[in-house]
Design a protein around this motif. Structure first.
Motif, PDB file in Angstrom:
ATOM      1  N   SER A 197       0.814  -1.217   0.000  1.00  0.00           N
ATOM      2  CA  SER A 197       0.000   0.000   0.000  1.00  0.00           C
ATOM      3  C   SER A 197       0.851   1.272   0.000  1.00  0.00           C
ATOM      4  CB  SER A 197      -0.927   0.007   1.216  1.00  0.00           C
ATOM      5  OG  SER A 197      -0.167   0.046   2.408  1.00  0.00           O
ATOM      6  N   THR A 198       2.158   1.155   0.251  1.00  0.00           N
ATOM      7  CA  THR A 198       3.043   2.326   0.242  1.00  0.00           C
ATOM      8  C   THR A 198       4.209   2.038  -0.695  1.00  0.00           C
ATOM      9  OG1 THR A 198       4.209   1.455   2.167  1.00  0.00           O
ATOM     10  CG2 THR A 198       2.450   3.039   2.583  1.00  0.00           C
ATOM     11  N   LEU A 199       4.015   2.292  -2.006  1.00  0.00           N
ATOM     12  CA  LEU A 199       5.059   2.052  -3.003  1.00  0.00           C
ATOM     13  C   LEU A 199       6.217   3.018  -2.801  1.00  0.00           C
ATOM     14  CD1 LEU A 199       2.816   1.528  -6.153  1.00  0.00           C
ATOM     15  CD2 LEU A 199       3.874  -0.216  -4.694  1.00  0.00           C
ATOM     16  N   ASP A 200       7.439   2.494  -2.923  1.00  0.00           N
ATOM     17  CA  ASP A 200       8.630   3.305  -2.679  1.00  0.00           C
ATOM     18  C   ASP A 200       8.963   4.208  -3.866  1.00  0.00           C
ATOM     19  OD1 ASP A 200       8.954   2.127  -0.206  1.00  0.00           O
ATOM     20  OD2 ASP A 200      10.190   0.498  -1.006  1.00  0.00           O
ATOM     21  N   ALA A 201       9.507   5.360  -3.522  1.00  0.00           N
ATOM     22  CA  ALA A 201      10.023   6.271  -4.559  1.00  0.00           C
ATOM     23  C   ALA A 201      11.489   5.941  -4.822  1.00  0.00           C
ATOM     24  CB  ALA A 201       9.886   7.715  -4.091  1.00  0.00           C
ATOM     25  N   ILE A 202      11.879   6.000  -6.089  1.00  0.00           N
ATOM     26  CA  ILE A 202      13.271   5.713  -6.454  1.00  0.00           C
ATOM     27  C   ILE A 202      13.824   6.923  -7.202  1.00  0.00           C
ATOM     28  CG2 ILE A 202      14.820   4.204  -7.752  1.00  0.00           C
ATOM     29  CD1 ILE A 202      12.781   1.976  -7.390  1.00  0.00           C
ATOM     30  N   VAL A 203      14.927   7.465  -6.660  1.00  0.00           N
ATOM     31  CA  VAL A 203      15.577   8.627  -7.271  1.00  0.00           C
ATOM     32  C   VAL A 203      17.040   8.281  -7.514  1.00  0.00           C
ATOM     33  CG1 VAL A 203      16.207  11.047  -6.998  1.00  0.00           C
ATOM     34  CG2 VAL A 203      14.014  10.222  -6.096  1.00  0.00           C
ATOM     35  N   THR A 204      17.511   8.532  -8.713  1.00  0.00           N
ATOM     36  CA  THR A 204      18.921   8.274  -9.055  1.00  0.00           C
ATOM     37  C   THR A 204      19.594   9.593  -9.403  1.00  0.00           C
ATOM     38  OG1 THR A 204      18.298   6.112  -9.957  1.00  0.00           O
ATOM     39  CG2 THR A 204      20.462   6.960 -10.557  1.00  0.00           C
ATOM     40  N   VAL A 205      20.806   9.769  -8.859  1.00  0.00           N
ATOM     41  CA  VAL A 205      21.555  11.015  -9.115  1.00  0.00           C
ATOM     42  C   VAL A 205      22.936  10.678  -9.620  1.00  0.00           C
ATOM     43  CG1 VAL A 205      20.251  12.300  -7.378  1.00  0.00           C
ATOM     44  CG2 VAL A 205      22.356  11.132  -6.714  1.00  0.00           C
ATOM     45  N   ASP A 206      23.532  11.636 -10.333  1.00  0.00           N
ATOM     46  CA  ASP A 206      24.892  11.437 -10.841  1.00  0.00           C
ATOM     47  C   ASP A 206      25.914  11.890  -9.799  1.00  0.00           C
ATOM     48  OD1 ASP A 206      24.878  14.184 -10.893  1.00  0.00           O
ATOM     49  OD2 ASP A 206      24.654  14.333 -13.082  1.00  0.00           O
ATOM     50  N   ARG A 208      27.523  14.583  -9.493  1.00  0.00           N
ATOM     51  CA  ARG A 208      27.425  15.978  -9.058  1.00  0.00           C
ATOM     52  C   ARG A 208      26.117  16.244  -8.311  1.00  0.00           C
ATOM     53  NH1 ARG A 208      28.705  19.074 -14.540  1.00  0.00           N
ATOM     54  NH2 ARG A 208      27.708  17.196 -15.387  1.00  0.00           N
ATOM     55  N   GLY A 209      25.355  15.174  -8.059  1.00  0.00           N
ATOM     56  CA  GLY A 209      24.137  15.319  -7.273  1.00  0.00           C
ATOM     57  C   GLY A 209      22.934  15.749  -8.074  1.00  0.00           C
ATOM     58  N   ARG A 210      22.993  15.616  -9.425  1.00  0.00           N
ATOM     59  CA  ARG A 210      21.846  15.993 -10.245  1.00  0.00           C
ATOM     60  C   ARG A 210      20.952  14.769 -10.458  1.00  0.00           C
ATOM     61  NH1 ARG A 210      24.540  18.509 -15.473  1.00  0.00           N
ATOM     62  NH2 ARG A 210      25.498  16.425 -15.343  1.00  0.00           N
ATOM     63  N   ILE A 211      19.664  15.028 -10.470  1.00  0.00           N
ATOM     64  CA  ILE A 211      18.695  13.946 -10.608  1.00  0.00           C
ATOM     65  C   ILE A 211      18.654  13.467 -12.044  1.00  0.00           C
ATOM     66  CG2 ILE A 211      16.246  13.332 -10.430  1.00  0.00           C
ATOM     67  CD1 ILE A 211      16.014  15.426  -8.211  1.00  0.00           C
ATOM     68  N   ILE A 212      18.857  12.152 -12.226  1.00  0.00           N
ATOM     69  CA  ILE A 212      18.778  11.577 -13.580  1.00  0.00           C
ATOM     70  C   ILE A 212      17.710  10.470 -13.646  1.00  0.00           C
ATOM     71  CG2 ILE A 212      21.168  12.120 -14.142  1.00  0.00           C
ATOM     72  CD1 ILE A 212      21.914   9.238 -13.460  1.00  0.00           C
ATOM     73  N   GLY A 213      17.099  10.180 -12.529  1.00  0.00           N
ATOM     74  CA  GLY A 213      16.020   9.200 -12.509  1.00  0.00           C
ATOM     75  C   GLY A 213      15.006   9.576 -11.427  1.00  0.00           C
ATOM     76  N   PHE A 214      13.682   9.550 -11.793  1.00  0.00           N
ATOM     77  CA  PHE A 214      12.643  10.036 -10.889  1.00  0.00           C
ATOM     78  C   PHE A 214      11.365   9.255 -11.210  1.00  0.00           C
ATOM     79  CE2 PHE A 214      10.001  13.498  -9.040  1.00  0.00           C
ATOM     80  CZ  PHE A 214      10.760  13.802  -7.906  1.00  0.00           C
ATOM     81  N   ASN A 215      11.098   8.188 -10.438  1.00  0.00           N
ATOM     82  CA  ASN A 215       9.979   7.330 -10.831  1.00  0.00           C
ATOM     83  C   ASN A 215       8.626   7.919 -10.411  1.00  0.00           C
ATOM     84  OD1 ASN A 215       9.930   6.834  -8.097  1.00  0.00           O
ATOM     85  ND2 ASN A 215       9.709   4.606  -8.289  1.00  0.00           N
ATOM     86  N   ARG A 216       7.540   7.186 -10.759  1.00  0.00           N
ATOM     87  CA  ARG A 216       6.198   7.697 -10.531  1.00  0.00           C
ATOM     88  C   ARG A 216       5.910   7.871  -9.045  1.00  0.00           C
ATOM     89  NH1 ARG A 216       1.564   4.692 -13.721  1.00  0.00           N
ATOM     90  NH2 ARG A 216       2.871   5.602 -15.367  1.00  0.00           N
ATOM     91  N   ALA A 217       6.397   6.936  -8.217  1.00  0.00           N
ATOM     92  CA  ALA A 217       6.175   7.072  -6.777  1.00  0.00           C
ATOM     93  C   ALA A 217       6.881   8.302  -6.236  1.00  0.00           C
ATOM     94  CB  ALA A 217       6.662   5.818  -6.045  1.00  0.00           C
ATOM     95  N   ALA A 218       8.063   8.619  -6.814  1.00  0.00           N
ATOM     96  CA  ALA A 218       8.773   9.834  -6.394  1.00  0.00           C
ATOM     97  C   ALA A 218       7.969  11.074  -6.780  1.00  0.00           C
ATOM     98  CB  ALA A 218      10.156   9.867  -7.021  1.00  0.00           C
ATOM     99  N   PRO A 227       9.657  15.544 -15.599  1.00  0.00           N
ATOM    100  CA  PRO A 227      10.421  16.497 -16.437  1.00  0.00           C
ATOM    101  C   PRO A 227      10.941  17.697 -15.652  1.00  0.00           C
ATOM    102  CG  PRO A 227       8.453  15.764 -17.594  1.00  0.00           C
ATOM    103  CD  PRO A 227       8.340  15.258 -16.198  1.00  0.00           C
ATOM    104  N   ALA A 228      10.157  18.157 -14.668  1.00  0.00           N
ATOM    105  CA  ALA A 228      10.597  19.315 -13.888  1.00  0.00           C
ATOM    106  C   ALA A 228      11.674  18.950 -12.880  1.00  0.00           C
ATOM    107  CB  ALA A 228       9.400  19.920 -13.154  1.00  0.00           C
ATOM    108  N   ALA A 229      11.742  17.677 -12.511  1.00  0.00           N
ATOM    109  CA  ALA A 229      12.711  17.260 -11.502  1.00  0.00           C
ATOM    110  C   ALA A 229      14.047  16.853 -12.100  1.00  0.00           C
ATOM    111  CB  ALA A 229      12.137  16.099 -10.695  1.00  0.00           C
ATOM    112  N   LEU A 230      14.058  16.366 -13.322  1.00  0.00           N
ATOM    113  CA  LEU A 230      15.289  15.864 -13.928  1.00  0.00           C
ATOM    114  C   LEU A 230      16.323  16.978 -14.064  1.00  0.00           C
ATOM    115  CD1 LEU A 230      13.862  13.441 -16.629  1.00  0.00           C
ATOM    116  CD2 LEU A 230      14.930  12.833 -14.447  1.00  0.00           C
ATOM    117  N   LEU A 231      17.570  16.620 -13.753  1.00  0.00           N
ATOM    118  CA  LEU A 231      18.750  17.506 -13.796  1.00  0.00           C
ATOM    119  C   LEU A 231      18.699  18.588 -12.718  1.00  0.00           C
ATOM    120  CD1 LEU A 231      19.345  17.909 -17.634  1.00  0.00           C
ATOM    121  CD2 LEU A 231      20.385  16.286 -16.041  1.00  0.00           C
TER     122      LEU A 231
END
Length: 528
Positions: A197-206, A208-218, A227-231
């Protein structure tokens, strides 16, 4: 030589039978190790295996219901139910009824060689001539009964009893494990439900700390489209978090939603070497609900601890009350012996003194009086007598209507039993005189006698400690043939006490069922 051969042959046969039994038990135990966790499946396989491995005609297993009032048939293998596992109309047996119900009530096995001679036998479909029933125990309590019947008289032997007892023990152990497995399964299902019931959010960064992955739960927990969160720098969503300084592992951080709302986040951090730089993956979970649940659990635990403490105090008070009630009914040494497990207590005491005190004309006085007033007067009188009994270290045996019985030298012998009882008798007269001065119109008649008695416990549910013997009868007769406001004793008591106490000779009194007896009236103690 021939006798020796027969003995060896018989011994071999016995060992072979023992080996077959052990082999059957071993195969059944081995099958139990691989049973399913469903209790009914366990019971059916036990019933099936018991019949198959031991060569029985049938095997029926009953379990107690939640109220522990009835045994319910849960498995039956044999002619009654040879194939289908589902029991459409299970047999229900009240605890204490029949052979099976008796086993459930007593916790002891029953081996019946001929059921026709046992009135407890319950016939359900066809008459069987022998029966063996053994209890199933879990945490030292009977939870059910394993039962087998046979059409042949005297079929079951002590060996069957040992085998079925072992099978019952293994079955109960397997049931307990199944119960624990059920509890674990409930916990596991609840945990899986929470996770699903509580799907996890997954965020991947490079690097330099920039976001390169941002799933639906995130996107859901941060309320921001991918699109607004990437980079974007990860610090936009996790302020104060430095990817380059973060070790792998589990962290608790503070997240910020797109609208500026802060919330607690649990982050599982892992670093994975990429082709050019190290990538960091964060598995994020909004733990607001979990922290709230933890606070609720802590509050519940505190409440539960308080309730447990309160319940413990209540049980302690109840135990103390039970202890007091037991001591009110029985002498302390006798109560201790009962608590240690003694079931039959009967002793002979060679030299004790018994006293009876009776309110003269009580029945005639009480006839026109309200019951409440009668009880109040008796309570006032006997409370005064109880206080004297306790002060002198004597043992009150009982009250019989308006009569009071007390003994010295039981259950703990004492050499001064005559002297202390004489003082008790004199103080009873003094106590009654004070009550008469306060308005009571009744008088008391006292008789006492010394000699041997038998003392012991009577009853199995309502215990009573009582005395028997000629000494008791004589003391009672001396009281009933006595005079109001006087203490009547026999000549033997006068002879034993005349140097220390003052007596008046009354002469011969015709005592009922005894005959003429020289009696004396105790007046006081010398030196008073």
């Amino acid at each position: 030589m021939e006798q020796r051969c027969r003995e060896l042959t018989q011994r071999c046969q016995e060992l072979e039978a023992k080996a077959r039994s052990l082999d059957a038990l071993s195969r059944l135990a081995s099958s139990l190790l691989h049973l399913q966790t469903d209790i009914d499946d366990i019971l059916w396989d036990v019933a099936n295996g018991t019949v198959a491995h031991l060569g029985l005609e049938d095997c029926v297993i009953y379990l107690l219901d939640e109220e522990r009032q009835q045994l319910i048939q849960r498995a039956a293998y044999g002619p009654k139910n040879p194939e289908a596992r589902k029991i459409l109309d299970p047999i229900r047996i009240p605890v204490g009824q029949g052979i099976v119900g008796t086993v459930a009530a007593t916790g002891r096995p029953e081996l019946i060689t001929d059921t026709r001679k046992d009135p407890r036998y319950i016939r359900d479909d066809q008459m069987r001539l022998s029966e063996l029933a053994v209890p199933l125990f879990f945490r030292e309590e009977v939870i059910g009964v394993l039962d087998s019947e046979h059409s042949r008289e005297g079929f079951f032997t002590e060996e069957h009893l040992h085998l079925l007892t072992s099978i019952a023990s293994m079955t109960a152990s397997r049931i307990s494990r199944a119960l624990l497995d059920e509890q674990l399964q409930d916990v596991r299902r609840m945990t899986e439900s929470i996770i699903e019931s509580t799907l996890d959010a997954i965020v991947t960064v490079d690097g330099r700390g920039r976001i390169i992955g941002f799933n639906r739960a995130a996107q859901a927990i941060f309320q921001c489209e991918a699109p607004a969160a990437l980079l974007q720098s990860l610090s936009v969503f996790l302020p104060g978090y430095d990817v380059s300084q973060s070790p792998s592992g589990l962290l608790e951080l503070t997240g910020i939603r797109a609208g500026g709302t802060r919330f607690p986040v649990e982050a599982s951090v892992s670093h994975v070497p990429g082709r050019r730089e190290v990538l960091t993956t964060l598995i994020l979970r909004d733990i607001s609900e979990r922290l709230r649940a933890q606070r609720q659990i802590e509050e519940l635990n505190q409440g539960l601890e308080a309730r447990i403490g309160e319940r413990t105090r209540e049980l302690s008070l109840a135990n103390e009350q039970s202890e007091r009630l037991l001591l009110n009914v029985l002498p302390p040494p006798i109560a201790e012996r009962l608590k240690r497990g003694e079931q039959t207590i009967a002793e002979r005491f060679e030299d004790v003194t018994v006293l009876f005190a009776d309110l003269v004309g009580f029945s005639r006085w009480a006839a026109p009086i309200a019951p409440e007033e009668v009880v109040e007067v008796l309570g006032h009188v006997f409370t005064a007598f109880d206080a004297l009994t306790e002060r002198h270290g004597l043992e009150k045996i009982k009250t019989i209507g308006d009569a009071y019985m007390v003994v010295a030298g039981v259950p703990t012998p004492r050499k001064d039993h005559r002297e202390v009882m004489a003082r008790m008798a004199l103080e009873i007269l003094d106590a009654v005189e004070r009550m008469k001065a306060a308005g009571m119109t009744l008088d008391v008649r006292v008789g006492m006698h010394s000699g041997p008695v038998v003392a012991g416990i009577i009853g199995t549910r309502k215990f009573a400690y009582d005395l028997w013997g000629d000494t008791v009868n004589m003391a009672s007769r001396l009281e009933s043939h006595g005079l109001p406001g006087r203490i009547q004793v026999s000549e033997s008591t006068w002879l034993a006490l005349r140097e220390r106490f003052i007596f008046e000779a009354r002469g011969e009194v015709d005592i009922k069922s005894i005959g003429p007896v020289r009696t004396w009236l105790l007046v006081g103690e010398r030196g008073d």
